[in-house]
Design an enzyme around this catalytic site. Structure first.
Site, PDB file in Angstrom:
ATOM      1  NE  ARG A  29      60.394  52.868  22.072  1.00 22.97           N
ATOM      2  CZ  ARG A  29      59.808  54.051  22.115  1.00 22.97           C
ATOM      3  NH1 ARG A  29      59.396  54.631  21.014  1.00 22.97           N
ATOM      4  NH2 ARG A  29      59.614  54.651  23.271  1.00 22.97           N
TER       5      ARG A  29
ATOM      6  NE  ARG B 109      54.591  48.597  19.814  1.00 25.51           N
ATOM      7  CZ  ARG B 109      53.780  49.470  20.395  1.00 25.51           C
ATOM      8  NH1 ARG B 109      52.470  49.255  20.402  1.00 25.51           N
ATOM      9  NH2 ARG B 109      54.261  50.554  20.976  1.00 25.51           N
TER      10      ARG B 109
ATOM     11  NE  ARG C 253      53.995  42.407  22.150  1.00 23.75           N
ATOM     12  CZ  ARG C 253      52.884  41.985  22.755  1.00 23.75           C
ATOM     13  NH1 ARG C 253      52.170  41.014  22.203  1.00 23.75           N
ATOM     14  NH2 ARG C 253      52.506  42.498  23.916  1.00 23.75           N
TER      15      ARG C 253
ATOM     16  CG  ASP D 201      60.575  47.396  29.334  1.00 19.03           C
ATOM     17  OD1 ASP D 201      60.479  47.911  30.471  1.00 19.03           O
ATOM     18  OD2 ASP D 201      59.934  47.799  28.354  1.00 19.03           O
TER      19      ASP D 201
ATOM     20  CE1 TYR E 121      56.912  54.387  32.632  1.00 20.47           C
ATOM     21  CE2 TYR E 121      59.282  54.818  32.680  1.00 20.47           C
ATOM     22  CZ  TYR E 121      58.070  54.830  32.009  1.00 20.47           C
ATOM     23  OH  TYR E 121      58.011  55.275  30.709  1.00 20.47           O
TER      24      TYR E 121
END
Length: 349
Positions: free
Chosen positions: A24, A28, A37, A74, A151
């Site tokens: 990552r 963020r 973003r 992702d 998921y």
């Protein structure tokens, strides 16, 4: 390649410094990522627009002297391409509109064409490679078949993966059918990334560690082995919580084994036996400490992995939102400076 330190480490060859990249690393914690973003309007728009994905992939390399870029995407792109209806609910993370729970659901699953449904990913890989101009290698990636299945079956993240565990015990045949489709899909997806320009392939087995001890190999690692056999580039495999299965992972055919912060690097070295490289394993929350402590932590990890070739410095999981940018800068600087000062052993030492 202007900086091939990562590729040399993956081949367990001597390097001038320990290569470092961070899971990552585009994320963020960076203000420029948040600005991009915001322009995109949503996470999915960001990930599915090659120009924007390229922009955020390269952002951390403009700030820090990292030894690799990793494709911004992702892990859920593959099941999304299967038609499960991926969306991100504000504050709730990823969700699928059509979870896979029944035999009919499983029967409908099909391997997506990575050059069609996932073309936006391949376009991003090609654009990133062009803009990197061989500065550093580009890492492509996918979720593992089991992590994707978690998921897909649950329909979202979970504290206990109850529906996954129910299927494992009530209908293990259905779970294996999902895993088989996923393995074929991930193989095709990663091969396409390599053809588009990815020079390393990483497989994230984020939830493999939730499996019972006897379930890990048949329900997770075996499907990763199938994928690795089909790839022509170095591979990195990371199971969060994978401590109980390090020996099996080391023998799975991967080029490098990622380990989280609960792993003793000395034990991992002993298990790897010089046959594969190792990646890790600083606790991501160590980056919230003051800069001198971050530097001490970096040196401690480097010392624990030793001087032999074949260590790639990384975190034990992804950078946490809110991580101070200054701490990341200090970490990268310390890893490069400290590891370059240490005398290094020869390959096989």
């Amino acid at each position: 390649m202007k900086n091939d330190t990562l590729l040399r480490a993956l081949a367990r060859q001597p390097t001038d410094h320990t290569p470092i990249w961070l899971m990552r690393q585009a994320g963020r914690y960076l203000p420029e990522y948040n600005a991009t973003r915001a322009r995109a309007g949503s996470f999915l728009k960001l990930a599915k627009t090659p120009e924007l994905a390229t922009e955020v992939t390269l952002q951390p390399l403009e700030r820090f002297p990292l030894d690799a870029a990793i494709l911004f995407s992702d892990i859920l792109t593959v099941p999304d391409a299967m038609g499960l209806g991926l969306h991100f609910a504000e504050g709730e993370g990823p969700r699928f509109q059509h979870p896979v729970r029944t035999e009919a659901d499983v029967t409908r699953l099909a391997v997506p064409d990575p050059t069609a449904e996932l073309r936006y990913v391949m376009d991003a890989v090609r654009q990133i490679r062009r803009e990197l101009r061989d500065r550093v290698p580009l890492i492509g990636f996918s979720g593992s078949p089991f992590t994707l299945a978690c998921y897909m079956i649950e329909g979202a993240g979970s504290d206990d993966w109850r529906n996954v565990k129910m299927m494992r015990h009530a209908r293990p045949d259905l779970l294996h059918r999902i895993l088989d489709v996923n393995a074929r899909a991930v193989s095709a997806y990663l091969r396409a990334q390599v053809e588009a320009g990815a020079q390393v392939a990483m497989i994230f087995d984020t939830w493999g560690g939730v499996l019972a001890h006897e379930d890990y190999e048949p329900f997770s690692l075996e499907y990763t082995r199938r994928i690795v056999r089909e790839l022509s580039v170095p591979t990195i495999f990371f199971t969060k919580g994978g401590n109980p299965w390090l020996a099996a992972i080391a023998a799975s055919g991967v080029s490098a084994m990622g380990v989280d912060w609960t792993t003793d690097p000395r034990r991992a070295r002993e298990i790897a036996g010089g046959r594969i490289a190792l990646q890790g394993n600083l606790d991501p929350l160590a980056l919230f400490a003051p800069e001198p402590a971050v530097r001490v932590s970096a040196r401690r990890v480097l010392d624990a992995f030793g001087r032999e070739p074949g260590h790639i410095f990384n975190l034990g999981h992804g950078i946490v939102p809110g991580t101070p940018v200054e701490s990341v800068a200090a970490l990268v600087d310390e890893v490069r400076a400290y590891s370059s000062r240490r005398p290094r052993a020869n390959a096989g030492a």
